[in-house]
Design a protein around this motif. Structure first.
Motif, short mmCIF file in Angstrom:
data_model
loop_
_atom_site.label_atom_id
_atom_site.label_comp_id
_atom_site.label_asym_id
_atom_site.label_seq_id
_atom_site.Cartn_x
_atom_site.Cartn_y
_atom_site.Cartn_z
N THR A 104 24.68 41.54 41.36
CA THR A 104 25.78 42.26 40.71
C THR A 104 26.71 42.88 41.75
OG1 THR A 104 24.44 42.72 38.75
CG2 THR A 104 26.35 44.15 39.12
N VAL A 105 26.14 43.50 42.77
CA VAL A 105 26.96 44.10 43.83
C VAL A 105 27.73 43.01 44.58
CG1 VAL A 105 26.89 45.37 46.02
CG2 VAL A 105 25.50 46.13 44.08
N ILE A 106 27.10 41.87 44.84
CA ILE A 106 27.79 40.75 45.50
C ILE A 106 28.93 40.24 44.63
CG2 ILE A 106 27.51 38.33 46.22
CD1 ILE A 106 24.64 39.14 47.15
N ASP A 107 28.70 40.13 43.33
CA ASP A 107 29.75 39.68 42.41
C ASP A 107 30.92 40.66 42.40
OD1 ASP A 107 28.16 37.51 41.78
OD2 ASP A 107 27.52 38.32 39.84
N ILE A 108 30.62 41.96 42.39
CA ILE A 108 31.68 42.97 42.42
C ILE A 108 32.47 42.84 43.72
CG2 ILE A 108 32.13 45.46 42.61
CD1 ILE A 108 29.72 45.87 40.69
N GLN A 109 31.75 42.64 44.81
CA GLN A 109 32.42 42.51 46.10
C GLN A 109 33.36 41.31 46.10
OE1 GLN A 109 29.82 41.85 49.42
NE2 GLN A 109 31.43 42.03 50.91
N SER A 110 32.91 40.19 45.58
CA SER A 110 33.77 39.00 45.58
C SER A 110 34.95 39.16 44.63
CB SER A 110 32.97 37.75 45.24
OG SER A 110 32.48 37.81 43.92
N GLN A 111 34.75 39.89 43.52
CA GLN A 111 35.85 40.12 42.57
C GLN A 111 36.90 41.07 43.12
OE1 GLN A 111 34.02 41.34 38.91
NE2 GLN A 111 33.04 39.36 38.59
N THR A 112 36.50 41.99 43.98
CA THR A 112 37.47 42.93 44.53
C THR A 112 38.29 42.29 45.64
OG1 THR A 112 35.90 43.82 46.16
CG2 THR A 112 36.06 44.96 44.02
N GLY A 113 37.85 41.12 46.09
CA GLY A 113 38.59 40.43 47.12
C GLY A 113 38.39 41.02 48.50
N ALA A 114 37.33 41.81 48.68
CA ALA A 114 37.06 42.40 49.99
C ALA A 114 36.82 41.26 50.98
CB ALA A 114 35.86 43.32 49.92
N GLN A 115 37.59 41.23 52.06
CA GLN A 115 37.52 40.14 53.01
C GLN A 115 36.47 40.34 54.10
OE1 GLN A 115 39.21 37.25 52.62
NE2 GLN A 115 39.77 38.16 50.67
N SER A 116 36.00 41.55 54.26
CA SER A 116 35.01 41.79 55.30
C SER A 116 34.09 42.92 54.86
CB SER A 116 35.70 42.17 56.61
OG SER A 116 36.27 43.45 56.50
N SER A 117 32.97 43.00 55.53
CA SER A 117 32.05 44.08 55.21
C SER A 117 32.66 45.43 55.55
CB SER A 117 30.72 43.89 55.94
OG SER A 117 30.92 43.87 57.33
N ALA A 119 35.90 46.23 55.20
CA ALA A 119 36.80 46.56 54.08
C ALA A 119 35.98 47.01 52.88
CB ALA A 119 37.66 45.36 53.72
N TRP A 120 34.87 46.32 52.63
CA TRP A 120 33.99 46.69 51.51
C TRP A 120 33.43 48.08 51.74
CZ3 TRP A 120 33.02 45.91 46.71
CH2 TRP A 120 31.79 46.24 46.15
N SER A 121 33.01 48.36 52.96
CA SER A 121 32.44 49.67 53.29
C SER A 121 33.47 50.77 53.07
CB SER A 121 31.95 49.67 54.73
OG SER A 121 31.44 50.92 55.07
N LYS A 122 34.70 50.56 53.51
CA LYS A 122 35.76 51.55 53.32
C LYS A 122 36.01 51.77 51.82
CE LYS A 122 38.24 50.84 57.64
NZ LYS A 122 39.47 50.32 58.26
N PHE A 123 36.06 50.67 51.07
CA PHE A 123 36.28 50.77 49.63
C PHE A 123 35.17 51.59 48.99
CE2 PHE A 123 35.19 49.07 45.42
CZ PHE A 123 36.35 49.40 44.72
N MET A 124 33.92 51.28 49.35
CA MET A 124 32.78 51.97 48.76
C MET A 124 32.78 53.46 49.11
SD MET A 124 31.22 49.98 46.78
CE MET A 124 29.63 50.72 46.50
N HIS A 125 33.14 53.79 50.35
CA HIS A 125 33.17 55.20 50.74
C HIS A 125 34.26 55.96 49.98
CE1 HIS A 125 29.99 55.28 53.63
NE2 HIS A 125 30.52 54.30 54.33
N GLN A 126 35.41 55.30 49.75
CA GLN A 126 36.48 55.95 48.99
C GLN A 126 36.10 56.09 47.52
OE1 GLN A 126 39.74 53.33 49.79
NE2 GLN A 126 40.24 54.28 51.74
N GLN A 127 35.34 55.13 47.02
CA GLN A 127 34.97 55.13 45.61
C GLN A 127 33.55 55.64 45.38
OE1 GLN A 127 37.24 54.32 43.31
NE2 GLN A 127 38.67 54.01 44.99
N ALA A 128 32.95 56.22 46.41
CA ALA A 128 31.53 56.61 46.34
C ALA A 128 31.17 57.41 45.09
CB ALA A 128 31.12 57.36 47.61
N PRO A 129 31.87 58.49 44.75
CA PRO A 129 31.46 59.24 43.56
C PRO A 129 31.51 58.39 42.29
CG PRO A 129 33.00 60.53 44.88
CD PRO A 129 32.97 59.14 45.46
N VAL A 130 32.56 57.60 42.13
CA VAL A 130 32.70 56.76 40.94
C VAL A 130 31.60 55.70 40.92
CG1 VAL A 130 34.20 55.10 39.77
CG2 VAL A 130 35.18 57.15 40.80
#
Length: 177
Positions: A104-117, A119-130
């Motif tokens: 599920t997490v991999i699917d979310i990552q591919s759907q968000t279009g994160a091009q690198s780990s 970018a994904w890490s930055k996205f997750m840290h910004q969205q951490a509470p949500v």
């Protein structure tokens, strides 16, 4: 050889001296190289050079151990203890749950279009509470579903209210047959 190295499983032999040898590239590999194969989604199999025994899982566990030793670990001590406690009768349940959760997490990552780990890490840290709240809700729902299923089959000594198959909700007092 063809250039379809991504479509064929690479054979990596592990020798008694603990060295890993990639038969495709004719070179020795480190655990960091194995990790990169995983990140690059290149299929491979690690076998004992002498016996032919499949050692892929063992090597992947070593890669995880090495990754957990450096930087910020994914697994807390409490989580590892919980995983160890699940070995036995509930082992397949936890394995299936973890497989589906990670997918599920991999699917979310591919759907968000994160091009690198990164970018994904930055996205997750910004969205951490949500994301933490969504994951908590997902875990709570999964737990409730699991416990309700177990109760349905009487595995924990209790039966759900009402008779199985006799309606979609719990019976009210006085509705029994």
């Amino acid at each position: 050889m063809t250039d379809n190295s991504r479509n064929t499983t690479r054979l990596i032999k592990k020798y008694p001296n603990r060295r890993l040898y990639d038969t495709h590239t004719s070179s020795h590999l480190t655990l960091a190289d194995i990790r990169q194969l995983v990140v690059d989604k290149i299929p491979f199999e690690v076998v004992d050079a002498k016996t032919g025994e499949d050692l892929t899982r063992s090597i992947l566990l070593q890669v995880i151990l090495e990754a957990e030793s450096g930087g910020e670990p994914i697994f807390s001590s409490e989580m590892l203890m919980g995983i160890i406690q699940f070995y036995g009768p509930y082992q397949s349940v936890l394995g299936s749950y973890l497989d589906k959760s990670i997918q599920t997490v991999i699917d979310i990552q591919s759907q968000t279009g994160a091009q690198s780990s990164e970018a994904w890490s930055k996205f997750m840290h910004q969205q951490a509470p949500v994301m933490q709240d969504l994951m908590r809700q997902y875990v709570d729902q999964s737990k409730d579903l699991y416990l309700n299923t177990q109760n349905l089959f009487g595995l924990f000594g209790g039966m759900p209210p009402g008779k199985p198959g006799a309606g979609s909700g719990p019976k009210k007092n006085g509705d029994g047959e």
